[in-house]
Design a protein around this motif. Structure first.
Motif, PDB file in Angstrom:
ATOM      1  N   ARG A  33      -1.674   1.740  -9.406  1.00 39.26           N
ATOM      2  CA  ARG A  33      -1.299   1.005  -8.236  1.00 39.26           C
ATOM      3  C   ARG A  33      -0.527  -0.510  -8.518  1.00 39.26           C
ATOM      4  O   ARG A  33      -1.385  -1.333  -8.413  1.00 39.26           O
ATOM      5  CB  ARG A  33      -2.188   0.852  -7.331  1.00 39.26           C
TER       6      ARG A  33
ATOM      7  N   ASN B 148       2.372   1.610  -3.351  1.00 45.66           N
ATOM      8  CA  ASN B 148       1.525   2.098  -4.633  1.00 45.66           C
ATOM      9  C   ASN B 148       1.186   3.708  -4.420  1.00 45.66           C
ATOM     10  O   ASN B 148       0.905   4.384  -5.175  1.00 45.66           O
ATOM     11  CB  ASN B 148       0.139   1.477  -4.233  1.00 45.66           C
ATOM     12  N   ASP B 149       1.066   4.092  -3.009  1.00 44.68           N
ATOM     13  CA  ASP B 149       0.829   5.456  -2.895  1.00 44.68           C
ATOM     14  C   ASP B 149       2.177   6.272  -3.251  1.00 44.68           C
ATOM     15  O   ASP B 149       1.835   7.508  -3.902  1.00 44.68           O
ATOM     16  CB  ASP B 149       0.813   5.723  -1.197  1.00 44.68           C
ATOM     17  N   TRP B 150       3.304   5.961  -3.065  1.00 44.53           N
ATOM     18  CA  TRP B 150       4.549   6.663  -3.476  1.00 44.53           C
ATOM     19  C   TRP B 150       4.360   6.640  -5.098  1.00 44.53           C
ATOM     20  O   TRP B 150       4.716   7.754  -5.544  1.00 44.53           O
ATOM     21  CB  TRP B 150       5.323   5.892  -2.794  1.00 44.53           C
TER      22      TRP B 150
ATOM     23  N   ILE C 243       0.751  -1.185  -0.010  1.00 42.24           N
ATOM     24  CA  ILE C 243       0.010   0.009   0.082  1.00 42.24           C
ATOM     25  C   ILE C 243       0.924   1.211  -0.007  1.00 42.24           C
ATOM     26  O   ILE C 243       0.591   2.220  -0.808  1.00 42.24           O
ATOM     27  CB  ILE C 243      -0.816  -0.217   1.327  1.00 42.24           C
TER      28      ILE C 243
ATOM     29  N   SER D 162      -0.878  -5.254  -5.931  1.00 40.20           N
ATOM     30  CA  SER D 162      -2.122  -5.640  -5.675  1.00 40.20           C
ATOM     31  C   SER D 162      -1.974  -6.467  -4.257  1.00 40.20           C
ATOM     32  O   SER D 162      -0.895  -7.122  -4.019  1.00 40.20           O
ATOM     33  CB  SER D 162      -2.957  -6.483  -6.615  1.00 40.20           C
ATOM     34  N   THR D 163      -2.922  -6.050  -3.300  1.00 35.92           N
ATOM     35  CA  THR D 163      -2.677  -6.855  -1.791  1.00 35.92           C
ATOM     36  C   THR D 163      -3.518  -7.995  -1.957  1.00 35.92           C
ATOM     37  O   THR D 163      -3.511  -8.878  -0.891  1.00 35.92           O
ATOM     38  CB  THR D 163      -3.001  -5.804  -0.795  1.00 35.92           C
TER      39      THR D 163
ATOM     40  N   GLN E 291       1.835   6.457  -7.029  1.00 34.34           N
ATOM     41  CA  GLN E 291       0.901   7.506  -7.510  1.00 34.34           C
ATOM     42  C   GLN E 291       1.164   8.917  -7.425  1.00 34.34           C
ATOM     43  O   GLN E 291       0.718   9.820  -8.326  1.00 34.34           O
ATOM     44  CB  GLN E 291      -0.556   7.248  -6.764  1.00 34.34           C
TER      45      GLN E 291
ATOM     46  N   LYS F 173      -1.882  -0.151 -14.611  1.00 33.57           N
ATOM     47  CA  LYS F 173      -2.276  -0.307 -13.182  1.00 33.57           C
ATOM     48  C   LYS F 173      -1.680   0.731 -12.428  1.00 33.57           C
ATOM     49  O   LYS F 173      -0.276   0.601 -12.523  1.00 33.57           O
ATOM     50  CB  LYS F 173      -1.725  -1.712 -12.739  1.00 33.57           C
TER      51      LYS F 173
ATOM     52  N   THR G 119       5.191  -8.648  -9.595  1.00 29.62           N
ATOM     53  CA  THR G 119       4.775  -7.660  -8.586  1.00 29.62           C
ATOM     54  C   THR G 119       4.149  -8.135  -7.725  1.00 29.62           C
ATOM     55  O   THR G 119       3.868  -7.931  -6.225  1.00 29.62           O
ATOM     56  CB  THR G 119       4.133  -6.601  -9.246  1.00 29.62           C
TER      57      THR G 119
ATOM     58  N   THR H 208       9.517   5.678 -12.312  1.00 29.55           N
ATOM     59  CA  THR H 208       8.271   5.325 -13.319  1.00 29.55           C
ATOM     60  C   THR H 208       8.917   4.868 -14.836  1.00 29.55           C
ATOM     61  O   THR H 208       8.238   4.168 -15.443  1.00 29.55           O
ATOM     62  CB  THR H 208       7.588   6.593 -13.684  1.00 29.55           C
TER      63      THR H 208
END
Length: 511
Positions: A349, A165-167, A162, A352-353, A169, A347, A377, A226
């Motif tokens: 993010r 993914n925030d980083w 999580i 995925s969790t 985004q 994707k 991933t 990226t």
């Protein structure tokens, strides 16, 4: 040796047979498979009950049901496997194949990574016994060893998935406080590993801090998170560095035969990077092509070492094979990095969790690289969780085994004959220290399979763990027996291979 292998293979079959009988008996007597229908108010419940009795053969004694299941499994010997059906009437063959693929992929990757990292740290800790590095490693390893898997999985899910993914985004950028904190941590950790007197550690730490700040600033300004790349220049530099570094580590730079051979391997790897770029852009055959190219790489490395290795053919072979393997890994990594922006576009993010893969990534309009990047991933966080506990095992056993071997007479004799410390450590001590580790690998692999039962519940994987838990909850022996046969077979085969490895590691061992 052949007689011993056949004997051990026979005992392996007997172990699996005994385990299957015991587990089947315990499963069918662990509850009522019709309990949910007995409590149902559905007017169709009696019909559903009759259907389930027919599908699961609940009107037969347990040993008759077991014999029916065993006959289907024995069909594997002539290519007609039948693992039965679950209580819903679904064939277990396809369900088991998908679950085994997800779980065994996770366990194999975690095991290989744990072995490499754990053994390297264990050797360094043994060489520098009672140093600050040794004490720090011991503290961290015991900390990892004591952590429960489910707790580590929840933390990893929060921070490594999580948080990452925030980083991503936010653009994948580092702030200056983050750059300074990461650089400060590295400035403390790297001198701890490198060792030396206090002044040398201070200089190493200062240089590490300066290089880390510059590197992180460059990665941030170039949007490396990226749009990552190693590139042709990076492949050339890293290939040559691997060739020289591995030669210095294994045989020493004075051994010109080994050095020239490893440099030839690096040169061929650099040429192969450019020559195969178009072929790997859309690889026909997928992983079969990759495995074929890797096998060709190993053959070329061995041939070069045997032809140009001279009197040091053994060391030349080891250096060449390791160099070729790592360069192949760099080339594969560069291709994955090249296609990373495509995954980000699909994707936002990427990690995925929940689940082992993204369902839409199995469609025909998605490239091979995107599908496999998605699988990697999804493996990232569960693999890290399994590694945390497994690395601790290999590190402690490697350290203790190396320290025990270091006290043997033949080690003192090797030093007295003038052998350098590199040769004493890797040629004389490490090979003998590997003998008890062969057993640890077999047991640890079986333990990791057991750990995936909990891990798959946290990450909601439809793997062997979920299959096993579902079968127990529903008092359905077919999923449970599928889990036992696949994981049991892999576990006993690893023990079987460990026994054979004894004879390869120690010529005195024959039985």
């Amino acid at each position: 040796m052949l007689k011993y292998i056949l004997k051990r293979f026979g005992s392996t079959i007997l172990v699996l047979f005994g385990a299957s009988v015991l587990v089947f008996f315990m499963t069918v007597h662990s509850g009522d498979p019709l309990a949910d229908l007995r409590e149902s108010n559905d007017p169709d419940a009696p019909y559903q009950m009759e259907q389930r009795i027919r599908v699961m053969d609940l009107d037969q004694p347990w040993y008759v049901r077991y014999w029916g299941w065993l006959r289907g499994v024995l069909g594997c010997f002539y290519g007609q496997c039948d693992f039965g059906v679950n209580r819903e009437g679904q064939q277990m063959n396809s369900i088991l194949a998908g679950a085994a693929q997800d779980s065994l992929r996770l366990v194999f990757i975690a095991t290989i990574a744990s072995i490499v990292i754990g053994i390297l740290i264990g050797i360094m800790s043994a060489i520098r016994q009672y140093s600050l590095f040794d004490y720090s490693v011991s503290f961290i390893i015991f900390l990892f060893w004591s952590m429960p898997v489910f707790w580590v999985a929840v933390l990893a899910k929060d921070y490594l998935a999580i948080g990452f993914n925030d980083w991503m985004q936010d653009g994948g950028h580092f702030s200056w406080p983050q750059i300074f904190i990461i650089s400060a941590i590295l400035a403390v950790a790297i001198p701890l590993v490198a060792g030396g007197d206090p002044m040398r550690r201070v200089i190493t730490g200062a240089m590490t801090f300066a290089v880390s700040v510059g590197a992180l600033w460059f990665f941030d300004s170039s949007s490396f998170a990226t749009t990552p790349r190693i590139g042709g220049i990076g492949i050339i530099i890293l290939s040559l560095a691997l060739a020289v570094g591995l030669t210095a580590l294994i045989s020493g730079l004075n051994n010109r035969k080994v050095l020239y051979t490893s440099l030839m391997v690096a040169g061929i790897g650099i040429v192969a990077y450019y020559a195969t770029w178009g072929l790997l852009e859309n690889p026909p055959g997928g992983w079969f092509l990759m495995l074929g190219l890797f096998a060709l790489t190993i053959v070329v490395c061995v041939v070069l070492a045997r032809v140009f290795g001279g009197y040091a053919k053994g060391q030349a072979t080891a250096v060449s094979v390791i160099t070729g393997t790592l360069i192949s890994g760099l080339i594969l990594l560069d291709h994955f990095m090249y296609h990373w922006p495509e995954l980000i576009s699909l994707k936002a993010r990427p990690i995925s969790t929940i689940g082992s893969h993204t369902r839409r990534f199995t469609e025909d309009d998605v490239t091979w690289w995107q599908v496999n990047l998605d699988l990697l991933t999804q493996l990232w966080v569960p693999t890290m969780v399994l590694m945390i506990t497994s690395v601790a095992t290999y590190t402690r056993y490697t350290r203790s085994s190396m320290l025990e071997v270091a006290r043997q007479d033949y080690i003192r004799t090797a030093r007295a004959k003038g052998a350098n410390e590199r040769s004493v450590t890797f040629k004389h001590a490490f090979r003998n220290a590997m003998i008890p580790l062969a057993t640890i690998v077999a047991f640890d692999f079986a333990g990791l399979i057991g750990g995936t039962v909990i891990l798959e519940q946290v990450f909601n994987w439809n793997g062997m763990g979920g299959l096993f838990v579902t079968g127990l909850q529903q008092v359905d022996p077919a999923p449970v027996m599928g889990f036992v046969i696949v994981t049991g077979f892999v576990a006993v085969m690893f023990n079987f291979l460990a026994d054979i490895a004894y004879a390869l590691l120690d010529p005195r061992i024959r039985v």
